[in-house]
Design an enzyme around this catalytic site. Sequence first.
Site, mmCIF file in Angstrom:
data_model
loop_
_atom_site.group_PDB
_atom_site.id
_atom_site.type_symbol
_atom_site.label_atom_id
_atom_site.label_comp_id
_atom_site.label_asym_id
_atom_site.label_seq_id
_atom_site.Cartn_x
_atom_site.Cartn_y
_atom_site.Cartn_z
ATOM 1 N N TYR A 1 0.862 -1.180 0.000
ATOM 2 C CA TYR A 1 0.000 0.000 0.000
ATOM 3 C C TYR A 1 0.893 1.223 0.000
ATOM 4 C CZ TYR A 1 -3.374 3.474 1.769
ATOM 5 O OH TYR A 1 -4.167 4.589 1.947
ATOM 6 N N ASP B 1 9.383 2.555 -0.668
ATOM 7 C CA ASP B 1 8.397 3.196 0.197
ATOM 8 C C ASP B 1 8.695 2.771 1.632
ATOM 9 O OD1 ASP B 1 6.298 3.995 1.734
ATOM 10 O OD2 ASP B 1 4.730 3.212 0.405
ATOM 11 N N LYS C 1 5.124 8.529 8.900
ATOM 12 C CA LYS C 1 4.971 7.946 10.246
ATOM 13 C C LYS C 1 6.059 8.412 11.218
ATOM 14 C CE LYS C 1 2.335 4.150 8.248
ATOM 15 N NZ LYS C 1 0.955 4.261 8.637
HETATM 16 N N1 PLP Z 1 3.022 3.905 2.318
HETATM 17 C C1 PLP Z 1 2.973 2.957 3.280
HETATM 18 C C2 PLP Z 1 3.950 1.844 3.264
HETATM 19 C C3 PLP Z 1 1.998 3.043 4.285
HETATM 20 O O1 PLP Z 1 1.953 2.089 5.223
HETATM 21 C C4 PLP Z 1 1.091 4.126 4.268
HETATM 22 C C5 PLP Z 1 0.039 4.239 5.297
HETATM 23 O O2 PLP Z 1 -0.198 3.375 6.101
HETATM 24 C C6 PLP Z 1 1.194 5.078 3.260
HETATM 25 C C7 PLP Z 1 2.171 4.940 2.297
HETATM 26 C C8 PLP Z 1 0.255 6.245 3.219
HETATM 27 O O3 PLP Z 1 0.549 7.108 4.270
HETATM 28 P P1 PLP Z 1 -0.574 8.108 4.844
HETATM 29 O O4 PLP Z 1 -1.597 7.271 5.529
HETATM 30 O O5 PLP Z 1 0.199 9.001 5.776
HETATM 31 O O6 PLP Z 1 -1.127 8.853 3.686
#
Ligand code: PLP
Length: 428
Positions: free
Chosen positions: A141, A236, A269
């Site tokens: 995700y 990511d 995060k």
């Molecule tokens: N990338 C990863 C690996 C994530 O776990 C998340 C959210 O859980 C995101 C991107 C998206 O981040 P946000 O919820 O701050 O938009």
Amino acid sequence: MSNQALFERAMRVIPGGVNSPVRAFRAVGGTPRFIASASGAYIVDAEGRRYIDYIGSWGPMILGHGHPAVLDAVTRAARDGLSFGAPTEREVELAEEVIRLVPSIEQLRLVSSGTEACMSALRLARGVTGRSHIIKFEGCYHGHADALLVKAGSGLATFGFPTSAGVPAEVVQHTLVLEYNNLQQLDEAFATHGKDIACAMLEPIAGNMNLVRASVPFVRRLRELCNTHGALLVFDEVMTGFRVALGGAQSLYARELPGFAPDISVFGKVIGGGMPLAAFGASRTIMEHLAPLGPVYQAGTLSGNPVATACGLATLREIQQPGFYDSLAERTRSLVTGLTAAAAKAGVEMVGDSEGGMFGFFFTSSLPQNYAQVMATDKDRFNRFFHAMLDRGVYFAPALYEAGFVSAAHSDADIAATVQAAGEALGG
Ligand code: PLP
């Protein structure tokens, strides 16, 4: 007010009663807890019940809730002003700190959410390469940007389908969705589309299908194929950054693959310590394609917000205390070992894994390697376990495809209490 009364009230004015879907407990059923306060390793709901918190706001709270140094930094920053829409020294300090900790990065841009950071990284990769196609892996995700809300098409190396209404098929027509850890699909995708691929985006230790590691051979091949075909590799690390190790998951792969580095890294995060802050970074050559220097547009009213940067900086400073990750990893490992031992004692099949302060457990006999294997684990057993633990004051993520998090505030006694509760919950 009770959780149930609050939920009913919320559902009248907020779709589904929540501002982010997984909070609604749809996967596990039941009533979400409305949180009134948090401190250290604990959260307290609107009914005054306390839980050991293994969600930690879905990752940011690596120091636990209400860490004094963080609270102090945030309060002082707030007194100086909530937002200026102009540059501040603290943004520079935060960028310098991240660059010092993550050697693959020479420049960093701050944004307000992981979604925004991933979306911007994607645009940057496309802008730098002048190509349209992107590779994403099933079960990863990257936030809810249109081009990334996509699931695999019918055949190998074919383009995907939107996973959300409101995303036109045309918007995902450049997104290839491949199976995580599948080297053959990687080879095929690059053989067929290599010259058009702008980037491959990967959660190196996927936390959105519980916890699944990208194998070293898989990461090695992905790096090689990106090099050969002139595509960029985007890590990511929104979840893994400053969570699995000080240098992120990339530092772990670099240990196995000397010289390894992604081209673009995305953070969220922990980098914001619980405030809305995320970032993406890369070499100067790549980052200079961004406006105002280059043609790739990207902006944000609250980007680099002074209170959020104060929170992030204070957090990043605390996690650099000597031995921080060793003791966090040790405690997280002891949680997973305790849970699986409790399951074994109860005659229940469970496996688990952890890295740094991130963990996962599955009701199955061997660790899953991809999304299909995760979704084939025992969901009913997970849901029963989730509620039995919640009833005993332990707050795990309310879906079997979410990773869990341990913070520096979790004590050995918290872990022991959790393992004891698991023994009861599993009937051992
Ligand atoms: N990338 C990863 C690996 C994530 O776990 C998340 C959210 O859980 C995101 C991107 C998206 O981040 P946000 O919820 O701050 O938009």
